[in-house]
Enzyme design. Structure first.
Site, PDB file in Angstrom:
ATOM      1  N   LYS A 156       0.885  -1.179   0.000  1.00 58.42           N
ATOM      2  CA  LYS A 156       0.000   0.000   0.000  1.00 58.42           C
ATOM      3  C   LYS A 156       0.919   1.225   0.000  1.00 58.42           C
ATOM      4  CE  LYS A 156      -3.932   1.888   2.586  1.00 58.42           C
ATOM      5  NZ  LYS A 156      -4.871   2.130   1.503  1.00 58.42           N
TER       6      LYS A 156
HETATM    7  C1  LIG Z   1      -6.674   0.316  -3.806  1.00 56.33           C
HETATM    8  C2  LIG Z   1      -7.346  -0.195  -2.597  1.00 56.33           C
HETATM    9  N1  LIG Z   1      -7.920  -1.400  -2.631  1.00 56.33           N
HETATM   10  C3  LIG Z   1      -8.557  -1.903  -1.554  1.00 56.33           C
HETATM   11  C4  LIG Z   1      -8.646  -1.178  -0.377  1.00 56.33           C
HETATM   12  C5  LIG Z   1      -9.354  -1.767   0.802  1.00 56.33           C
HETATM   13  O1  LIG Z   1      -8.405  -2.157   1.777  1.00 56.33           O
HETATM   14  P1  LIG Z   1      -8.782  -2.158   3.316  1.00 56.33           P
HETATM   15  O2  LIG Z   1     -10.026  -2.949   3.455  1.00 56.33           O
HETATM   16  O3  LIG Z   1      -7.620  -2.821   3.977  1.00 56.33           O
HETATM   17  O4  LIG Z   1      -8.931  -0.760   3.733  1.00 56.33           O
HETATM   18  C6  LIG Z   1      -8.068   0.084  -0.305  1.00 56.33           C
HETATM   19  C7  LIG Z   1      -8.133   0.865   0.929  1.00 56.33           C
HETATM   20  O5  LIG Z   1      -7.216   0.894   1.680  1.00 56.33           O
HETATM   21  C8  LIG Z   1      -7.397   0.591  -1.423  1.00 56.33           C
HETATM   22  O6  LIG Z   1      -6.840   1.798  -1.392  1.00 56.33           O
END
Ligand SMILES: Cc1ncc(COP(=O)(O)O)c(C=O)c1O
Length: 313
Positions: A156
């Site tokens: 991320k």
């Molecule tokens: C590109 C992307 N996909 C999926 C998610 C969902 O991830 P999470 O459930 O860990 O927040 C996020 C958010 O963080 C994101 O930015």
């Protein structure tokens, strides 16, 4: 929406005033996108508040840093304790928590070696991310998600969000609330900041992580809840057109939580209302997060802050 400030931000082991948490414009991260971060939610409970899946988020932060060879000088336990410290010091709950690891001020070249690792954790109030009666109206983006072996989707990283911005801005300009990115092969990947789920004939589908999707913590929570509720869950590559003929489609994410989708490319999904499976999963998800149902999977870390405003389910 504008950021609502709080008194403190955690920086490299200490709490500093919000307005002192600044960076030099020549910091490595500003030029080369060298950051990894998390988004975590703290929910109001009947008594106090609780951070949702804190260790899992901080482990993903460490994993993202590892992929980019960033050496974080804190353990998982220390990072979790730091989150609790800053939330309790700011006394703001419910809230959104933003931990970030970045390469700071040091050298100017692409090589990150001479730029120090800095860790910050902020928290602030943040409400619903996707709103809309009966769900969001979204589109499939003309921008694809990153191809494998370019920018790693499992990290991320701040840099990945340049792609997310292209997807989101295009959707917004065309009058949609969000865009869905396909992967490099034209298969469904995820939203600009959400994972995606599809229900068809009673089966719950979501793309596997190999379709350039982030390993969402909410995605994992929904998979766990769905199995617990007895649904058949399949992680498989999804063709775009399956979205249009689905009975139900919803996004998941820390910001988006569980958000039903009403239409995609102006094609109405199902009967245009949140479906039964989506509602059942959302009910369990919000019930656990808000402390109204048993924390049966051990997802909550209590913090000593009385929630200012009850969070609606
Ligand atoms: C590109 C992307 N996909 C999926 C998610 C969902 O991830 P999470 O459930 O860990 O927040 C996020 C958010 O963080 C994101 O930015």
């Amino acid at each position: 929406m504008p950021i609502q400030t709080t008194p403190n931000i955690w920086h490299n082991g200490s709490l500093i005033p919000w307005e002192k948490a600044t960076l030099h414009v020549m910091s490595h991260v500003i030029h080369y996108g060298s950051s990894v971060f998390e988004g975590v939610r703290c929910y109001g409970q009947p008594h106090g508040s609780a951070v949702f899946r804190l260790p899992e988020h901080m482990q993903r932060l460490l994993d993202s840093a590892k992929i980019y060879r960033m050496e974080v000088p804190y353990t998982l336990d220390e990072l979790c304790a730091a989150v609790v410290d800053v939330v309790e010091a700011n006394e703001v709950a419910p809230c959104y928590i933003r931990p970030i690891v970045l390469r700071g001020y040091g050298e100017i070249g692409v090589s990150p070696k001479g730029s120090p690792i800095e860790v910050y954790i902020a928290n602030f109030p943040w409400g619903k991310y996707l709103t809309g009666h009966n769900g969001a109206d979204v589109c499939v983006s003309s921008w694809n998600r990153m191809a494998p072996n370019t920018l790693p989707a499992l990290a991320k990283s701040g840099a990945n969000y340049m792609n997310s911005q292209l997807i989101h801005m295009e959707a917004d300009l065309n009058g949609y609330q969000e865009g869905i990115g396909l992967d490099v092969n034209g298969l469904v990947s995820e939203g600009s900041g959400e994972n995606i789920f599809v229900v068809r004939n009673g089966v719950l589908y979501t793309p596997p992580l190999s379709n350039s999707a982030l390993s969402g913590i909410t995605r994992d929570s929904v998979l766990t809840i769905a199995r617990h509720l007895g649904h058949t869950v399949v992680e498989q590559a999804l063709p775009r057109e399956l979205l249009y003929i689905a009975d139900e489609v919803f996004f998941t994410g820390t910001a988006a939580e569980v958000s039903p989708i009403r239409s995609i490319d102006r094609i109405v999904i199902g009967d245009g209302k949140p479906g039964e499976i989506t509602r059942g999963i959302a009910d369990e998800f919000f019930g656990i997060a808000n402390g109204l149902k048993p924390d049966r999977f051990g997802w909550l870390t209590p913090v000593k802050v009385d929630a200012a405003v009850p969070v609606p389910a």
